[in-house]
Motif scaffolding. Structure first.
Motif, PDB file in Angstrom:
ATOM      1  N   LEU A  22       0.827  -1.216   0.000  1.00 33.49           N
ATOM      2  CA  LEU A  22       0.000   0.000   0.000  1.00 33.49           C
ATOM      3  C   LEU A  22       0.858   1.261   0.000  1.00 33.49           C
ATOM      4  N   LEU A  23       1.976   1.226   0.711  1.00 34.51           N
ATOM      5  CA  LEU A  23       2.874   2.386   0.695  1.00 34.51           C
ATOM      6  C   LEU A  23       3.453   2.604  -0.698  1.00 34.51           C
ATOM      7  N   ALA A  24       3.805   1.495  -1.359  1.00 36.25           N
ATOM      8  CA  ALA A  24       4.357   1.604  -2.711  1.00 36.25           C
ATOM      9  C   ALA A  24       3.310   2.136  -3.703  1.00 36.25           C
ATOM     10  N   LEU A  25       2.044   1.796  -3.465  1.00 37.25           N
ATOM     11  CA  LEU A  25       0.973   2.217  -4.367  1.00 37.25           C
ATOM     12  C   LEU A  25       0.302   3.517  -3.932  1.00 37.25           C
ATOM     13  N   LYS A  26       0.754   4.118  -2.838  1.00 40.53           N
ATOM     14  CA  LYS A  26       0.042   5.252  -2.254  1.00 40.53           C
ATOM     15  C   LYS A  26      -0.108   6.416  -3.229  1.00 40.53           C
ATOM     16  N   LYS A  27       0.963   6.798  -3.886  1.00 34.54           N
ATOM     17  CA  LYS A  27       0.898   7.950  -4.786  1.00 34.54           C
ATOM     18  C   LYS A  27      -0.033   7.674  -5.956  1.00 34.54           C
ATOM     19  N   TRP A  28       0.099   6.457  -6.534  1.00 31.84           N
ATOM     20  CA  TRP A  28      -0.759   6.094  -7.657  1.00 31.84           C
ATOM     21  C   TRP A  28      -2.212   5.957  -7.219  1.00 31.84           C
ATOM     22  N   ALA A  29      -2.440   5.304  -6.069  1.00 30.93           N
ATOM     23  CA  ALA A  29      -3.806   5.092  -5.593  1.00 30.93           C
ATOM     24  C   ALA A  29      -4.473   6.407  -5.211  1.00 30.93           C
ATOM     25  N   GLY A  30      -3.670   7.382  -4.719  1.00 30.48           N
ATOM     26  CA  GLY A  30      -4.244   8.675  -4.361  1.00 30.48           C
ATOM     27  C   GLY A  30      -4.839   9.392  -5.549  1.00 30.48           C
ATOM     28  N   LYS A  31      -4.288   9.143  -6.741  1.00 28.15           N
ATOM     29  CA  LYS A  31      -4.821   9.775  -7.944  1.00 28.15           C
ATOM     30  C   LYS A  31      -5.984   8.994  -8.542  1.00 28.15           C
ATOM     31  N   GLN A  32      -5.993   7.674  -8.319  1.00 30.37           N
ATOM     32  CA  GLN A  32      -6.985   6.819  -8.961  1.00 30.37           C
ATOM     33  C   GLN A  32      -8.230   6.589  -8.103  1.00 30.37           C
ATOM     34  N   PHE A  33      -8.056   6.453  -6.808  1.00 33.14           N
ATOM     35  CA  PHE A  33      -9.145   6.033  -5.951  1.00 33.14           C
ATOM     36  C   PHE A  33      -9.473   7.107  -4.914  1.00 33.14           C
ATOM     37  N   SER A  34     -10.640   6.955  -4.318  1.00 34.18           N
ATOM     38  CA  SER A  34     -11.095   7.925  -3.320  1.00 34.18           C
ATOM     39  C   SER A  34     -10.339   7.748  -2.010  1.00 34.18           C
ATOM     40  N   PRO A  35     -10.297   8.786  -1.158  1.00 31.25           N
ATOM     41  CA  PRO A  35      -9.667   8.654   0.156  1.00 31.25           C
ATOM     42  C   PRO A  35     -10.312   7.566   1.009  1.00 31.25           C
ATOM     43  N   THR A  36     -11.619   7.349   0.808  1.00 34.08           N
ATOM     44  CA  THR A  36     -12.288   6.300   1.575  1.00 34.08           C
ATOM     45  C   THR A  36     -11.710   4.926   1.244  1.00 34.08           C
ATOM     46  N   TRP A  37     -11.350   4.690  -0.015  1.00 33.38           N
ATOM     47  CA  TRP A  37     -10.736   3.413  -0.409  1.00 33.38           C
ATOM     48  C   TRP A  37      -9.439   3.200   0.358  1.00 33.38           C
ATOM     49  N   GLN A  38      -8.613   4.248   0.435  1.00 32.81           N
ATOM     50  CA  GLN A  38      -7.344   4.118   1.154  1.00 32.81           C
ATOM     51  C   GLN A  38      -7.585   3.880   2.647  1.00 32.81           C
ATOM     52  N   TYR A  39      -8.584   4.537   3.178  1.00 38.10           N
ATOM     53  CA  TYR A  39      -8.912   4.352   4.593  1.00 38.10           C
ATOM     54  C   TYR A  39      -9.330   2.905   4.877  1.00 38.10           C
ATOM     55  N   VAL A  40     -10.199   2.375   4.031  1.00 41.64           N
ATOM     56  CA  VAL A  40     -10.673   0.999   4.212  1.00 41.64           C
ATOM     57  C   VAL A  40      -9.517   0.015   4.103  1.00 41.64           C
ATOM     58  N   LEU A  41      -8.601   0.240   3.160  1.00 41.28           N
ATOM     59  CA  LEU A  41      -7.466  -0.673   2.987  1.00 41.28           C
ATOM     60  C   LEU A  41      -6.535  -0.646   4.194  1.00 41.28           C
ATOM     61  N   TRP A  42      -6.310   0.541   4.760  1.00 39.42           N
ATOM     62  CA  TRP A  42      -5.436   0.598   5.949  1.00 39.42           C
ATOM     63  C   TRP A  42      -6.127  -0.030   7.160  1.00 39.42           C
ATOM     64  N   VAL A  43      -7.422   0.107   7.259  1.00 37.70           N
ATOM     65  CA  VAL A  43      -8.146  -0.617   8.308  1.00 37.70           C
ATOM     66  C   VAL A  43      -7.985  -2.122   8.087  1.00 37.70           C
ATOM     67  N   GLY A  44      -8.036  -2.533   6.818  1.00 41.50           N
ATOM     68  CA  GLY A  44      -7.845  -3.947   6.496  1.00 41.50           C
ATOM     69  C   GLY A  44      -6.480  -4.456   6.905  1.00 41.50           C
TER      70      GLY A  44
END
Length: 603
Positions: A22-44
């Motif tokens: 997730l850290l490696a994909l953070k920059k890319w995911a921040g542009k592609q997905f919503s903040p809620t997606w990142q929140y759910v993944l870190w909870v996961g």
């Protein structure tokens, strides 16, 4: 405790791998997905590290540590003098350098490193959790003492509100009695609407629960730096996703006002972050990311939404499977210790009763073993189809309530000898034991071809001498459909196989295999034996051979359909059993066993 430590160590590895991705994909995911997606993944990530998802309940319990001490069953068997026909029982001895000496000395126990590490882990986890909870409860007590209750129309009834004069950030705290903490500086007309919208998003999403999860994860995995990174990333994603929900329908001017309120509250609040709360203005280093998202917030399209769900599910699923695989591979399962009263019928002195069961828990093999004072080993086989009543076979006892005790009692009555030790093993364990011992060289008496999908049996063996793997050995022992004599012939083959097993593996060189064997049978055995008892039985048989008294006498209940009442009337004991020959022809260091015949006792 050791198993739990190993479990969480494995989960720590799995969670760290997911966190790294997730850290490696953070920059890319921040542009592609919503903040809620990142929140759910870190909870996961934190859930993967905290929830032992791969814990399984063993189907069968494992060795109990205490010996059963019950009143000895009186002997009622009629004694029968059997003409002994001992034959030389040559054994393929291991090389001298591989033979482990059998001595009475006890080696110093090795340091239980896993237990030591487990104790250190528990102390660290308790200390870490205690430190955090102490600070939280101190802060909570101060809020209750200095805060004044207040009511706001915009706040749901289940959420209490307290106004305080201390310079803190607005926050929600408490799971069972959630409370909204509002400093006086947040109650101005220009600030309160934004504060309420922000904190009510936290409240409705249950974000406080995931804050507790972060504290639990960092306490359990206090030794892993990645858990602190994951917890910090989760809390940052929580605030950003909360902002994203708040400003979704706002105009740009109101978004600017919202950012201004966050800056003002941060400047006026105490710098110390409070754990287990949702602080609206928590850390300065997060502001740039939060404000960037607020200014550039855009709706997420359906395609990106579906892509985010697929990617998130794949990542969490991969982490979960990794944790399961690692745990099943590397975690040493703790043995469930049976207490002595759970298996009744065992005596202080007597024989060992072995019961092999299929995957349905039905007995497939029943025999007793006992070594006499003269050094003679006696094995008595009882066909599983032996009737104990007009409509019940002995195999049916085991599947009843207290089945082990009933079977022990019935065998004691039939053989005329009380049962001292008890082993019930399923065939999965037997297969693993054979593989751990390196297989057994055996002469298969005839071609064996049988398939039974109901019992998951697929037996295909050719006649002749061969080295049987664990699966082949189990197939040999279970095969009976092709014998004209039925189960009696199968028992005869089982006894011959057991004799070969003793000849080839009853050697001190195989003592080093005992830990591997014990590990193979975990979760598949009910017994009162411990590892020391297994070693003692092995040494007993080895001394029998070494002293020249290596005849093993084998008997089979003469009639598989004989009744239990008849056995009691005739006094039980050897009179009901036919003796099997144990003669062996040895040539070129291999074993070719003559087919033994059932000979009436006494002939």
């Amino acid at each position: 405790m050791t198993e739990w430590f190993q479990t969480f160590l494995v989960l720590s590895v799995a969670g760290s791998l997911l966190a790294g991705i997730l850290l490696a994909l953070k920059k890319w995911a921040g542009k592609q997905f919503s903040p809620t997606w990142q929140y759910v993944l870190w909870v996961g990530v934190l859930l993967v590290m905290v929830v032992p998802v791969s814990v399984k309940v063993p189907a069968l319990v494992q060795p109990m540590q205490e010996k059963q001490m019950v009143q000895r069953i009186p002997l009622t068997a009629a004694e029968l003098t059997v003409t002994e026909q001992p034959a030389p029982m040559d054994t393929v001895e291991a090389p001298a350098e591989e033979i482990l000496p059998v001595t009475e000395e006890t080696a110093l126990p090795s340091i239980p490193w896993w237990d030591v590490l487990a104790v250190i882990w528990v102390l660290g986890a308790l200390g870490s959790l205690g430190y955090r909870l102490t600070g939280y409860f101190r802060f909570s007590r101060n809020i209750r003492r200095t805060g004044d209750p207040m009511e706001l129309d915009e706040v749901p009834k289940g959420l209490r509100v307290r106004k305080i004069t201390a310079a803190v950030s607005p926050m929600v705290m408490g799971i069972f009695r959630p409370t909204l903490i509002l400093p006086e500086t947040a109650l101005t007309e220009s600030r309160l609407p934004y504060v309420l919208r922000h904190e009510l998003v936290h409240y409705r999403r249950g974000d406080i629960i995931w804050r507790w999860l972060a504290v639990l994860a960092t306490s359990i995995h206090w030794f892993n730096p990645m858990v602190y990174v994951a917890a910090a990333q989760m809390q940052e994603a929580c605030e950003i996703s909360c902002d994203w929900c708040v400003v979704r329908s706002m105009e740009q001017a109101k978004r600017d006002d919202y950012m201004r309120v966050i800056l003002e509250l941060l400047a006026e609040a105490m710098a110390k972050k409070q754990i287990l709360t949702t602080q609206m203005a928590s850390e300065k280093k997060q502001l740039q990311r939060r404000f960037t998202m607020i200014r550039n917030q855009k709706p997420v399209g359906m395609k990106k939404l579906l892509l985010s769900v697929c990617v998130g599910t794949a990542l969490l699923g991969a982490a979960w499977l990794t944790g399961c695989t690692l745990r099943e591979t590397y975690v040493t399962k703790e043995q469930k210790v049976e207490t002595a009263y759970e298996i009744g019928g065992l005596a202080e002195e007597g024989s060992l009763l072995f019961v092999g069961v299929d995957d349905r828990g039905v007995p497939d093999t029943i025999f007793t073993y006992e070594m006499s004072e003269e050094g003679k080993a006696t094995i008595l086989s009882i066909p599983r189809d032996t009737f104990i009543t007009d409509n019940m076979k002995i195999a049916a006892l085991l599947i009843q309530e207290n089945g082990d005790e009933k079977l022990i009692q019935a065998v004691s009555e039939i053989t005329g000898r009380p049962v001292k030790d008890y082993v019930r093993m399923d065939l999965t364990a037997l297969e693993a034991v054979m593989d751990a011992l390196g297989g057994v060289t055996f002469t298969v008496p005839q071609d064996m071809d049988y398939d039974d999908f109901y019992q998951d049996l697929s037996i295909h063996l050719k006649a002749g001498e061969q080295t049987l793997s664990g699966k082949d050995a189990v197939g040999l022992l279970r095969y009976r459909r092709g014998y004209p004599e039925g189960d009696l012939k199968r028992i005869e083959v089982q006894q011959t196989f057991l004799l070969e097993l003793l000849r080839q593996k009853c050697n001190p060189a195989y003592l080093k295999k005992i830990p591997e064997v014990m590990d193979a049978i975990k979760g598949h055995v009910v017994t009162n034996l411990i590892a020391e008892d297994v070693v003692n039985y092995g040494e007993e048989l080895y001394r029998c051979k070494k002293n020249g008294m290596d005849a093993v006498e084998m008997y089979t209940l003469q009639n598989g359909d004989m009744y239990y009442e008849t056995a009691k009337e005739e006094g039980g004991g050897m009179s009901l059993f036919a003796k099997q020959s144990t003669d062996v022809l040895v040539r070129d260091d291999s074993f070719a066993t003559e087919q033994p015949a059932l000979v009436p006792a006494g002939q």
